[in-house]
Design a protein around this motif. Structure first.
Motif, mmCIF file in Angstrom:
data_model
loop_
_atom_site.group_PDB
_atom_site.id
_atom_site.type_symbol
_atom_site.label_atom_id
_atom_site.label_comp_id
_atom_site.label_asym_id
_atom_site.label_seq_id
_atom_site.Cartn_x
_atom_site.Cartn_y
_atom_site.Cartn_z
ATOM 1 N N CYS A 243 -0.759 10.521 -12.240
ATOM 2 C CA CYS A 243 -0.331 9.705 -11.097
ATOM 3 C C CYS A 243 -0.971 8.321 -11.212
ATOM 4 O O CYS A 243 -1.993 8.025 -10.568
ATOM 5 C CB CYS A 243 -0.721 10.381 -9.781
ATOM 6 S SG CYS A 243 -0.002 12.022 -9.559
ATOM 7 N N HIS B 176 5.021 9.517 -9.563
ATOM 8 C CA HIS B 176 5.136 8.273 -8.806
ATOM 9 C C HIS B 176 4.483 8.372 -7.428
ATOM 10 O O HIS B 176 4.815 7.586 -6.541
ATOM 11 C CB HIS B 176 6.613 7.907 -8.642
ATOM 12 C CG HIS B 176 7.443 9.028 -8.072
ATOM 13 N ND1 HIS B 176 7.960 10.037 -8.863
ATOM 14 C CD2 HIS B 176 7.828 9.316 -6.808
ATOM 15 C CE1 HIS B 176 8.635 10.885 -8.111
ATOM 16 N NE2 HIS B 176 8.572 10.477 -6.860
ATOM 17 N N LEU B 177 3.583 9.311 -7.229
ATOM 18 C CA LEU B 177 2.931 9.468 -5.933
ATOM 19 C C LEU B 177 2.130 8.218 -5.566
ATOM 20 O O LEU B 177 1.489 7.596 -6.417
ATOM 21 C CB LEU B 177 1.993 10.677 -5.953
ATOM 22 C CG LEU B 177 2.585 12.047 -5.579
ATOM 23 C CD1 LEU B 177 1.518 13.119 -5.699
ATOM 24 C CD2 LEU B 177 3.162 12.033 -4.177
ATOM 25 N N ARG B 178 2.183 7.883 -4.268
ATOM 26 C CA ARG B 178 1.398 6.758 -3.759
ATOM 27 C C ARG B 178 0.220 7.221 -2.898
ATOM 28 O O ARG B 178 -0.819 6.556 -2.880
ATOM 29 C CB ARG B 178 2.295 5.838 -2.938
ATOM 30 C CG ARG B 178 3.473 5.275 -3.708
ATOM 31 C CD ARG B 178 3.014 4.391 -4.838
ATOM 32 N NE ARG B 178 4.110 3.845 -5.621
ATOM 33 C CZ ARG B 178 4.734 2.701 -5.342
ATOM 34 N NH1 ARG B 178 4.365 2.000 -4.278
ATOM 35 N NH2 ARG B 178 5.711 2.270 -6.107
ATOM 36 N N ALA B 179 0.357 8.329 -2.182
ATOM 37 C CA ALA B 179 -0.702 8.847 -1.309
ATOM 38 C C ALA B 179 -0.819 10.348 -1.540
ATOM 39 O O ALA B 179 0.189 11.063 -1.586
ATOM 40 C CB ALA B 179 -0.409 8.550 0.155
ATOM 41 N N GLU C 96 -6.449 1.932 -3.789
ATOM 42 C CA GLU C 96 -6.782 0.986 -2.726
ATOM 43 C C GLU C 96 -7.623 1.612 -1.613
ATOM 44 O O GLU C 96 -8.331 0.888 -0.916
ATOM 45 C CB GLU C 96 -5.505 0.403 -2.125
ATOM 46 C CG GLU C 96 -4.670 -0.396 -3.110
ATOM 47 C CD GLU C 96 -3.427 -0.971 -2.473
ATOM 48 O OE1 GLU C 96 -3.233 -0.748 -1.247
ATOM 49 O OE2 GLU C 96 -2.660 -1.655 -3.178
ATOM 50 N N VAL D 221 6.654 10.708 -2.135
ATOM 51 C CA VAL D 221 5.661 9.695 -2.497
ATOM 52 C C VAL D 221 4.352 9.888 -1.731
ATOM 53 O O VAL D 221 3.351 9.252 -2.071
ATOM 54 C CB VAL D 221 6.206 8.272 -2.243
ATOM 55 C CG1 VAL D 221 7.385 7.987 -3.150
ATOM 56 C CG2 VAL D 221 6.599 8.092 -0.784
ATOM 57 N N SER D 222 4.350 10.741 -0.700
ATOM 58 C CA SER D 222 3.140 11.032 0.069
ATOM 59 C C SER D 222 3.033 12.540 0.244
ATOM 60 O O SER D 222 3.948 13.181 0.775
ATOM 61 C CB SER D 222 3.188 10.337 1.443
ATOM 62 O OG SER D 222 2.046 10.680 2.216
ATOM 63 N N ARG E 114 0.246 5.494 -10.211
ATOM 64 C CA ARG E 114 0.558 4.601 -9.096
ATOM 65 C C ARG E 114 -0.164 4.991 -7.814
ATOM 66 O O ARG E 114 0.169 4.481 -6.741
ATOM 67 C CB ARG E 114 2.060 4.580 -8.834
ATOM 68 C CG ARG E 114 2.888 4.126 -10.018
ATOM 69 C CD ARG E 114 4.361 4.120 -9.658
ATOM 70 N NE ARG E 114 5.192 3.740 -10.803
ATOM 71 C CZ ARG E 114 6.519 3.662 -10.768
ATOM 72 N NH1 ARG E 114 7.150 3.961 -9.636
ATOM 73 N NH2 ARG E 114 7.192 3.313 -11.832
ATOM 74 N N LEU E 115 -1.125 5.866 -7.906
ATOM 75 C CA LEU E 115 -1.803 6.365 -6.718
ATOM 76 C C LEU E 115 -2.584 5.239 -6.035
ATOM 77 O O LEU E 115 -3.366 4.533 -6.677
ATOM 78 C CB LEU E 115 -2.737 7.507 -7.099
ATOM 79 C CG LEU E 115 -3.139 8.484 -5.987
ATOM 80 C CD1 LEU E 115 -1.916 9.181 -5.424
ATOM 81 C CD2 LEU E 115 -4.129 9.501 -6.537
ATOM 82 N N GLN E 116 -2.348 5.102 -4.729
ATOM 83 C CA GLN E 116 -3.017 4.072 -3.945
ATOM 84 C C GLN E 116 -3.995 4.646 -2.923
ATOM 85 O O GLN E 116 -4.975 3.998 -2.581
ATOM 86 C CB GLN E 116 -1.981 3.203 -3.224
ATOM 87 C CG GLN E 116 -1.056 2.457 -4.164
ATOM 88 C CD GLN E 116 -0.007 1.658 -3.420
ATOM 89 O OE1 GLN E 116 0.083 1.705 -2.191
ATOM 90 N NE2 GLN E 116 0.804 0.910 -4.156
#
Length: 490
Positions: A382, A359-362, A413, A329-330, A384-386
């Protein structure tokens, strides 16, 4: 009676030969093996008086019960065997077995740190006072209870551990979990108890090696204690020193990937327990093959960082990592600057990242090979990237920002632009489209914009750009989220 006695002697004749061998066995040294002695068995058809107590019973019956029964010979044999069995040498935990610490976990629990649950009371059969009672170092079977207290003074081959030492080891265990790798290695040299705890796998959960000169054998040695490691960080490691008669080309060729064998041992030992892997600033000694090894042994990885100036990651390794580690996820794979292969990390790598980990977040990417096409494909896949970090990417204009935000980044974000030129209009576009944006960090230098940063004209133009970026902080939407860092200063 004569006939009865004769039958008794005839029935016990096999034991006569055995009894003649008893003194030779009973007079041997303390290495008596009770299992090697063969007790006499009654022959087929022989009366039962040759068994234990048979001869004494017949003699007493013949005398009308007036004489005392003679003790059987086999009872003395059993008593001698029991005494020698109690004196047999036992081996629990010797100095040579200190490397095997897989059973310490059952002795470091809170219930056993308080001492033994059952303390033997001194009785008439006790050989010493209560203070001489000790617990065995190795638990019995799979339970956490220690062995029974043994009599006699312990030796190196018959070592026992007191409850006080167990409490001390439990206290050391609670402390050593907060120590770094270098301190743990020094703590293992203090004494045996410290070494026993410092080499327990539960202590080596976070492995950090940085600013050190290590070899592959050292990493392989650490692997025997890192079976429960969930975080592994290798940063700024150096190979062996260059020989006096060794040229730079020979030195670089001989040290290329020299730590990958030891790293493979570490990854293999950690296995599915490893969740975080960071490899940074280890040029030439660790290549992108390290990520391929991680995809083979550590399938549960969730955060991966690989940054190299000599061997940036390519799309082949990204595909292998995505096939083996699906739970990431990162991901931080931006090449370091200056990079010897600046175009190796290209748009194809960005497209592969979006397909492997939707589903990567970072995410942290960069390099001269990153273009609008790759960034748009990444933002589209991606969703869901934050957190997005762009390092040494070509200039981000309003057109580039509009193309990337059209494909995705709706839940972004945090946006970090490191050594990446950006225009004020591009930042305004990111802030207007990304409604959840909470922080924008811009780290720029004059060398990111101009090839000749020392010229007066370049310096004047750069000051005008910084002034325009600083002016955005006076806007209502940028007052709290925009952070500008110019050449290491604020």
């Amino acid at each position: 009676m004569p006939s009865t006695y004769a039958v008794s002697r005839h029935g016990s004749s096999p034991s006569t030969g055995a009894s003649s061998r008893i003194p030779a066995a009973s007079q041997s040294s303390g290495c008596y093996d009770s299992d090697s002695l063969e007790l006499p068995r009654p022959e087929e058809g022989a009366p039962e008086d040759s068994g234990p107590g048979g001869l004494g019973t017949r003699v007493q019956a013949a005398n009308g019960g007036s004489e005392r029964a003679q003790p059987p010979r086999s009872s003395g044999l059993r008593r001698q065997a029991i005494q020698n069995w109690q004196r047999r040498p036992r081996r629990h935990s010797t100095e040579g077995e200190e490397g095997d610490v897989s059973d310490v976990g059952s002795r470091t629990t809170e219930s056993e740190a308080e001492g033994p649950s059952e303390v033997p009371r001194p009785g008439p059969s006790a050989a010493g006072p209560l203070s001489s009672c000790r617990l065995s170092a190795r638990p019995e079977g799979g339970s956490g209870r220690g062995r029974r207290a043994e009599r006699g003074s312990p030796s190196r081959s018959n070592e026992v551990i007191s409850p006080e030492i167990l409490k001390m080891r439990a206290a050391l265990f609670c402390i050593f979990t907060y120590l770094d790798t270098r301190t743990l290695l020094h703590a293992a040299e203090v004494c045996r108890d410290w070494r026993f705890v410092a080499r327990h796998p539960a202590v080596w959960t976070r492995v950090l090696l940085e600013n050190a000169r290590v070899c592959s054998k050292f990493l392989a040695m650490l692997a025997q204690w890192c079976t429960q490691a969930h975080s592994l960080t290798l940063q700024n490691l150096k190979p062996r020193q260059r020989g006096k008669k060794e040229s730079k080309e020979e030195y670089a060729r001989s040290t290329r990937g020299c730590l990958e064998a030891g790293l493979e041992s570490l990854l293999k030992a950690a296995g599915g327990n490893l969740l975080i892997l960071r490899i940074s600033h280890c040029p030439n000694i660790l290549t992108d093959r390290s990520l391929w090894l991680a995809s083979c042994y550590c399938r549960a990885l969730q955060a991966v960082t690989y940054r190299s100036a000599t061997d940036p990651v390519g799309h082949e390794v990204i595909w292998a990592l995505g096939a083996g580690c699906r739970e990431i996820v990162s991901l931080q794979v931006a090449p370091l600057h200056p990079c010897q292969q600046p175009t190796r990390f290209s748009n194809r790598c960005l497209q592969m990242i979006g397909r492997c980990w939707p589903h990567l977040r970072a995410l942290g990417v960069g390099g001269a090979g990153c273009g609008v096409q790759g960034l748009a494909s990444l933002a589209r896949n991606c969703m869901r990237l934050q957190v997005l970090e762009l390092d040494h990417v070509s200039e981000i204009t309003q057109e580039v920002a509009a193309e990337v935000c059209r494909e995705g980044l709706k839940g972004l974000e945090m946006l970090v632009l490191t050594a990446t030129p950006v225009t004020p209009k591009a930042l305004l576009h990111f802030n207007s489209i990304c409604r959840n944006l909470k922080s924008i960090v811009v780290q720029i230098g004059i060398a990111d914009y101009f090839k000749e940063p020392s010229s007066p004209e370049a310096q004047k133009l750069f000051e005008d750009m910084v002034t325009k970026l600083q002016a955005l902080r006076r806007r209502p939407g940028f007052s709290k989220i925009l952070h500008i860092k110019v050449e290491g200063g604020c």
